[in-house]
Motif scaffolding. Structure first.
Motif, PDB file in Angstrom:
ATOM      1  N   LEU A   1       0.813  -1.223   0.000  1.00  0.00           N
ATOM      2  CA  LEU A   1       0.000   0.000   0.000  1.00  0.00           C
ATOM      3  C   LEU A   1       0.846   1.273   0.000  1.00  0.00           C
ATOM      4  CD1 LEU A   1      -2.969  -0.978   2.338  1.00  0.00           C
ATOM      5  CD2 LEU A   1      -2.966  -0.757  -0.163  1.00  0.00           C
ATOM      6  N   ASP A   2       1.999   1.267   0.672  1.00  0.00           N
ATOM      7  CA  ASP A   2       2.870   2.444   0.626  1.00  0.00           C
ATOM      8  C   ASP A   2       3.376   2.682  -0.793  1.00  0.00           C
ATOM      9  OD1 ASP A   2       2.529   2.961   3.322  1.00  0.00           O
ATOM     10  OD2 ASP A   2       4.417   2.014   3.923  1.00  0.00           O
TER      11      ASP A   2
ATOM     12  N   THR B   1       0.479   4.193  -2.743  1.00  0.00           N
ATOM     13  CA  THR B   1       0.307   5.610  -2.410  1.00  0.00           C
ATOM     14  C   THR B   1       1.354   6.460  -3.121  1.00  0.00           C
ATOM     15  OG1 THR B   1      -0.600   5.014  -0.258  1.00  0.00           O
ATOM     16  CG2 THR B   1       0.213   7.255  -0.496  1.00  0.00           C
TER      17      THR B   1
ATOM     18  N   ILE C   1       0.582   6.660  -6.885  1.00  0.00           N
ATOM     19  CA  ILE C   1      -0.538   7.563  -7.188  1.00  0.00           C
ATOM     20  C   ILE C   1      -0.071   9.009  -7.154  1.00  0.00           C
ATOM     21  CG2 ILE C   1      -2.755   8.447  -6.351  1.00  0.00           C
ATOM     22  CD1 ILE C   1      -3.349   5.521  -5.461  1.00  0.00           C
ATOM     23  N   ARG C   2       0.667   9.386  -6.132  1.00  0.00           N
ATOM     24  CA  ARG C   2       1.187  10.753  -6.054  1.00  0.00           C
ATOM     25  C   ARG C   2       2.052  11.076  -7.263  1.00  0.00           C
ATOM     26  NH1 ARG C   2       3.038   9.931  -0.298  1.00  0.00           N
ATOM     27  NH2 ARG C   2       1.137  10.243   0.869  1.00  0.00           N
TER      28      ARG C   2
ATOM     29  N   SER D   1      -9.483   5.787  -0.617  1.00  0.00           N
ATOM     30  CA  SER D   1      -9.280   7.209  -0.333  1.00  0.00           C
ATOM     31  C   SER D   1      -8.009   7.421   0.488  1.00  0.00           C
ATOM     32  CB  SER D   1     -10.494   7.810   0.371  1.00  0.00           C
ATOM     33  OG  SER D   1     -10.717   7.179   1.606  1.00  0.00           O
ATOM     34  N   ALA D   2      -7.664   6.477   1.346  1.00  0.00           N
ATOM     35  CA  ALA D   2      -6.454   6.602   2.164  1.00  0.00           C
ATOM     36  C   ALA D   2      -5.182   6.615   1.317  1.00  0.00           C
ATOM     37  CB  ALA D   2      -6.392   5.475   3.190  1.00  0.00           C
ATOM     38  N   VAL D   3      -5.194   5.934   0.171  1.00  0.00           N
ATOM     39  CA  VAL D   3      -4.005   5.914  -0.690  1.00  0.00           C
ATOM     40  C   VAL D   3      -4.026   7.023  -1.733  1.00  0.00           C
ATOM     41  CG1 VAL D   3      -3.595   3.447  -0.334  1.00  0.00           C
ATOM     42  CG2 VAL D   3      -4.961   4.188  -2.302  1.00  0.00           C
ATOM     43  N   GLY D   4      -5.113   7.808  -1.769  1.00  0.00           N
ATOM     44  CA  GLY D   4      -5.184   8.940  -2.685  1.00  0.00           C
ATOM     45  C   GLY D   4      -5.881   8.682  -4.002  1.00  0.00           C
TER      46      GLY D   4
END
Length: 119
Positions: A61-62, A65, A68-69, A97-100
């Protein structure tokens, strides 16, 4: 564009979702990048309406994230929509939503229906 998180082995869902979108008339670009540079080169070189990223496990998941950024910063389309999927997100959709991400769906059929209503 549909891709797995760079370095992830979860590719089957990416291919299946692509088939659902192709049946809806979309042009689909599948990407299986080994690293973020490969992913970002593709995003910089093309203007995608939707970038779909799949992740195979919660331990990634990191990486999702960060991807996505990076995709949002590198995208030629400033309004690019990011959809995420994979087993962990099917089980825990609140993580989208937590990962953007803009969206997730339980399966390829539901994801294609969301895309149809969004675009």
């Amino acid at each position: 564009m549909l891709a797995c998180v760079p370095g992830d082995q979860h590719t089957f869902g990416v291919v299946m979702f692509g088939q659902f979108l192709r049946r809806e008339g979309w042009d689909v670009w599948n990407e299986f990048p080994l690293n973020n540079d490969e992913l970002l080169d593709t995003v910089r070189g093309n203007s995608f309406t939707l970038v779909g990223l799949s992740v195979g496990s919660e331990g990634r998941l990191d990486a999702l994230t960060a991807a996505i950024r990076a995709v949002r910063r590198a995208s030629r389309n400033r309004n690019v929509c990011v959809m995420v999927g994979g087993p962990v997100l099917a089980a825990r959709p609140e993580l989208a939503s937590a990962v953007g991400a803009d969206s997730t769906a339980a399966d390829g059929k539901a994801a294609a229906a969301w895309v149809r209503t969004r675009f």
